[in-house]
Design a protein around this motif. Structure first.
Motif, mmCIF file in Angstrom:
data_model
loop_
_atom_site.group_PDB
_atom_site.id
_atom_site.type_symbol
_atom_site.label_atom_id
_atom_site.label_comp_id
_atom_site.label_asym_id
_atom_site.label_seq_id
_atom_site.Cartn_x
_atom_site.Cartn_y
_atom_site.Cartn_z
ATOM 1 N N ALA A 153 26.554 4.558 34.924
ATOM 2 C CA ALA A 153 25.781 5.497 34.103
ATOM 3 C C ALA A 153 26.708 6.494 33.426
ATOM 4 O O ALA A 153 27.833 6.748 33.874
ATOM 5 C CB ALA A 153 24.762 6.237 34.967
ATOM 6 N N THR A 204 26.077 12.872 33.634
ATOM 7 C CA THR A 204 24.809 13.596 33.723
ATOM 8 C C THR A 204 25.043 14.950 34.357
ATOM 9 O O THR A 204 25.987 15.135 35.131
ATOM 10 C CB THR A 204 23.783 12.816 34.565
ATOM 11 O OG1 THR A 204 24.329 12.588 35.878
ATOM 12 C CG2 THR A 204 23.452 11.486 33.924
ATOM 13 N N GLN A 238 17.718 8.748 36.252
ATOM 14 C CA GLN A 238 19.129 8.865 35.913
ATOM 15 C C GLN A 238 19.388 8.456 34.466
ATOM 16 O O GLN A 238 20.168 9.095 33.750
ATOM 17 C CB GLN A 238 19.966 8.018 36.862
ATOM 18 C CG GLN A 238 20.052 8.582 38.282
ATOM 19 C CD GLN A 238 20.863 7.702 39.207
ATOM 20 O OE1 GLN A 238 21.144 6.550 38.879
ATOM 21 N NE2 GLN A 238 21.242 8.230 40.356
ATOM 22 N N GLY A 239 18.739 7.373 34.015
ATOM 23 C CA GLY A 239 18.900 6.977 32.621
ATOM 24 C C GLY A 239 18.380 8.036 31.669
ATOM 25 O O GLY A 239 18.991 8.312 30.626
#
Length: 714
Positions: A348, A351, A404-405
């Motif tokens: 990912a 973030t 999370q995305g």
């Protein structure tokens, strides 16, 4: 003699600031509220959009999860998926050497090329080799129908050379060599190609007759074919290379072999309970070699490195989204025996942790007709039917992956939100510092002036108002600059008016001071209680006292004009000594000169000068001592010295006693109530200067001496 310096000054009292009410700050409160509301609305809009995006992402994920579940089940129900499931315990061992796989079919119809090829392709058990060859080693799932090892695949070869019936030399023909390692024993077969008449579109076909391989290139005369060994070869007519020409081009050759396994047969008819598939299936190894004419011509070897394995559960797991999980458990078995498949994890993007917490905190509101709110992780359960039993397939979604995305996207968008908030803050700061603060300062100062001038003291109170620091090139700066210029003109006018009033007071004071000296003499001349002039002189003195106490004489004395005359200084000093007692100064002694001394002076102005000095000397001389007057003359100048005994003047004050305002505050207030203003010696110095002379003081051994110097006339 003690002297103190006192100067008049124009004082500006500090403005009193009034307490302003709420309406005075209405504009500032409104502007700040608007900016605060704008920032709050921007943040709230971002949160609402993030919540809606989470709901859309969740709905999309649910639909994708259902599709993923359907796709996984479809692949597991497909023969290739069942093959991967039935052989899950031996996966991960590598493609070569070949290990027999358990087929989802009971057996393979190996005598028919199309059926055998279709069964292998649907099951996905074929191992792919770099040169395009394939090989599938498998057993059926029914020991009674398929208790054999099947070898099905293809390779490329030139025109096949068949063995003639009864020929013993195998080196000159195409042949297959098969090796099986199983339960500590090794079995080997060699199967030469024996051609059969063409059938259908297949021009070249034939049997693979199996013999026990003893390591020789030629068969023994007594060698007999293995009864249950069955094999076939089919060669296509099309060349591999479209530019190739027959008969030398390479063509795809398909083979299908069934190996007899005595151990399988013994287990089938043995007394022990039959276990199928065999528990040691994963430890079995099979090798297939296709040899052409010649001793070293190997067309295909199943142990060739670089082969890609057959279908496995890893292929099924590729259908899963990141974070999703599938658990496959055979009904009746324990949880420890369950297989778990997980979606491929992807890395990912960066973030912000606080964004993940915020997204997790946002509630999901997907309530529709007959539906409840969805907040839990999605899950599903299906039953899979296989030839070896039923399996429970449990699907588990990944809401955390959705968050999370979404957090990755929100992290990138948060920079834009931060930029918007920064722009709002900068705009507020520009308005606050560049406008509101200046308006507030101008309002407070204007309110302070309005509040303080209501009692009529606009002059001194207005002096504290200054708005010049609010000047600028914008509208407010121009307004403040105009107001500052206007206020400065008002202040200048007030100050000029104060100076004019001060000059008037000084003039009145000078006039009163000059009248006081002759009035003192008149009071002595008319000092008797029965003298009718005493009362009138006293009234005049009282009136002059009123004027005298209002200001200082600096400007008035400086502006006075004295007539230039001739005066006999010797006769003047003698007259002063003889008549000083009429002014209240007794025991004044003139030590006579040698004759007339004519100087430039005015008699009345000089009388004021001498009177002031005598009055000063009289205050500081000891009682009973005399004040002596002496005269000295030269060809161009003449000087008169007035000497008194008593205290001397402090050295730091000798140069300042002739300045206006220097006085001794320890002296008692004279009759009439007027205070000592330090004006007498200032008047003496001013008059002497206007007559062209000088006056100075010096300390002597027993007192102080004042010397008056004049210009001598012929």
């Amino acid at each position: 003699m003690k002297r103190l310096l006192r100067r008049p000054a124009l004082e500006m009292p500090r403005l009193e600031m009034p307490r302003l009410g709420l309406p005075a700050f209405r504009l500032r409160i409104l502007v700040r509220s608007v900016f605060l509301l704008l920032a709050a609305a921007t943040v709230a809009l971002s949160v609402v959009l993030l919540k809606e995006e989470k709901e859309r992402a969740w709905q999309s994920y649910q639909n994708g999860f259902k599709r993923s579940q359907s796709e996984v089940m479809a692949r597991l129900r497909h023969p290739s998926g069942q093959l991967a499931l039935l052989n899950a315990h031996i996966q991960g061992q590598g493609a070569t050497p070949l290990a027999p796989l358990l087929l989802p079919y009971a057996a393979i119809d190996f005598d028919d090329q199309n059926k055998a090829q279709q069964a292998v392709e649907m099951a996905g058990c074929a191992v792919q080799y770099p040169d395009g060859a394939t090989a599938c080693a498998a057993i059926g799932n029914n020991p009674y129908a398929g208790g054999f090892i099947y070898l099905v695949g293809s390779f490329y070869a030139g025109e096949l050379v068949a063995r003639e019936r009864g020929a013993l030399d195998l080196a000159a023909v195409h042949r297959a060599r098969v090796t099986l390692d199983m339960r500590g024993t090794t079995s080997r077969w060699v199967a030469p190609f024996e051609a059969l008449p063409p059938q259908g579109s297949i021009q070249t076909r034939g049997r693979l007759t199996g013999f026990a391989d003893v390591g020789e290139e030629a068969l023994d005369v007594r060698a007999r074919p293995v009864r249950d060994f069955r094999g076939w070869l089919w060669q296509s007519n099309a060349c591999r290379d479209p530019a190739g020409t027959a008969p030398g081009c390479l063509r795809r050759t398909f083979y299908s072999i069934r190996l007899p396994v005595e151990l399988f047969r013994e287990a089938l008819f043995g007394k022990q309970p039959l276990v199928w598939p065999p528990e040691d299936l994963g430890s079995m190894r099979v090798r297939v070699e296709m040899l052409g004419p010649g001793n070293s011509s190997v067309l295909f070897d199943s142990n060739t490195p670089g082969a890609q394995p057959a279908a496995s559960l890893a292929d099924v797991a590729r259908s899963l989204l990141p974070g999703e999980k599938v658990q496959i458990r055979k009904l009746g078995s324990s949880e420890q025996d369950a297989l778990t498949l997980r979606g491929t994890e992807v890395e990912a993007g960066p973030t912000a942790p606080w964004l993940i917490r915020l997204i997790s905190w946002l509630p999901l509101d997907l309530q529709g007709p007959g539906e409840a709110k969805v907040q839990e992780v999605p899950a599903g359960l299906d039953i899979l039917d296989t030839p070896l039993g039923n399996y429970a397939v449990t699907f588990t979604g990944n809401l955390r992956g959705v968050e999370q995305g979404l957090a990755v996207v929100a992290t990138r968008m948060s920079w834009y939100l931060g930029a918007m908030l920064a722009a709002i803050a900068l705009a507020w700061l520009a308005v606050e510092v560049g406008l509101l603060r200046r308006v507030t300062a101008l309002t407070r100062r204007a309110a302070a002036v309005s509040y303080n001038v209501q009692d009529g003291h606009i002059g001194p109170r207005l002096g504290d108002l200054d708005v010049s620091d609010l000047r600028g090139s914008d509208e407010l700066g121009i307004l403040a600059g105009g107001l500052a210029d206007l206020l400065q003109r008002v202040k200048d006018d007030i100050q000029r008016e104060q100076l004019r009033a001060q000059q008037e007071r000084d003039m009145w004071h000078a006039v009163g001071h000059e009248i006081m000296s002759p009035l003192q003499s008149l009071m002595v001349l008319h000092g008797g209680p029965g003298d009718p002039g005493h009362r009138y002189v006293q009234r005049m003195q009282q009136a002059v006292h009123v004027l005298y106490g209002t200001a200082s004489p600096a400007e008035a004395l400086q502006a006075a004009d004295l007539p230039q005359g001739r005066l006999d200084l010797d006769a003047f000093l003698r007259h002063v000594a003889d008549n000083a007692h009429f002014a209240g100064i007794g025991n004044v002694v003139y030590q006579g000169g040698t004759g007339p001394v004519v100087v430039r002076a005015d008699e009345f102005a000089l009388e004021d000068v001498v009177t002031h000095i005598l009055g000063n000397a009289d205050r500081y001389r000891p009682a009973g001592t005399a004040i002596t007057l002496t005269l000295k003359a030269s060809e161009s100048t003449a000087s008169a010295t007035l000497h008194n005994q008593g205290s001397t003047i402090e050295e730091d004050l000798l140069g300042r006693i002739f300045e206006l305002g220097v006085s001794d505050p320890s002296l008692p207030t004279p009759p009439g109530g007027s205070e000592h203003r330090g004006q007498g010696l200032f008047v003496a110095k001013t008059y002497m200067a206007k007559m062209g002379g000088t006056v100075n003081a010096r300390n002597t051994d027993d007192g102080v001496a004042f010397t008056l110097t004049f210009q001598r006339l012929g």
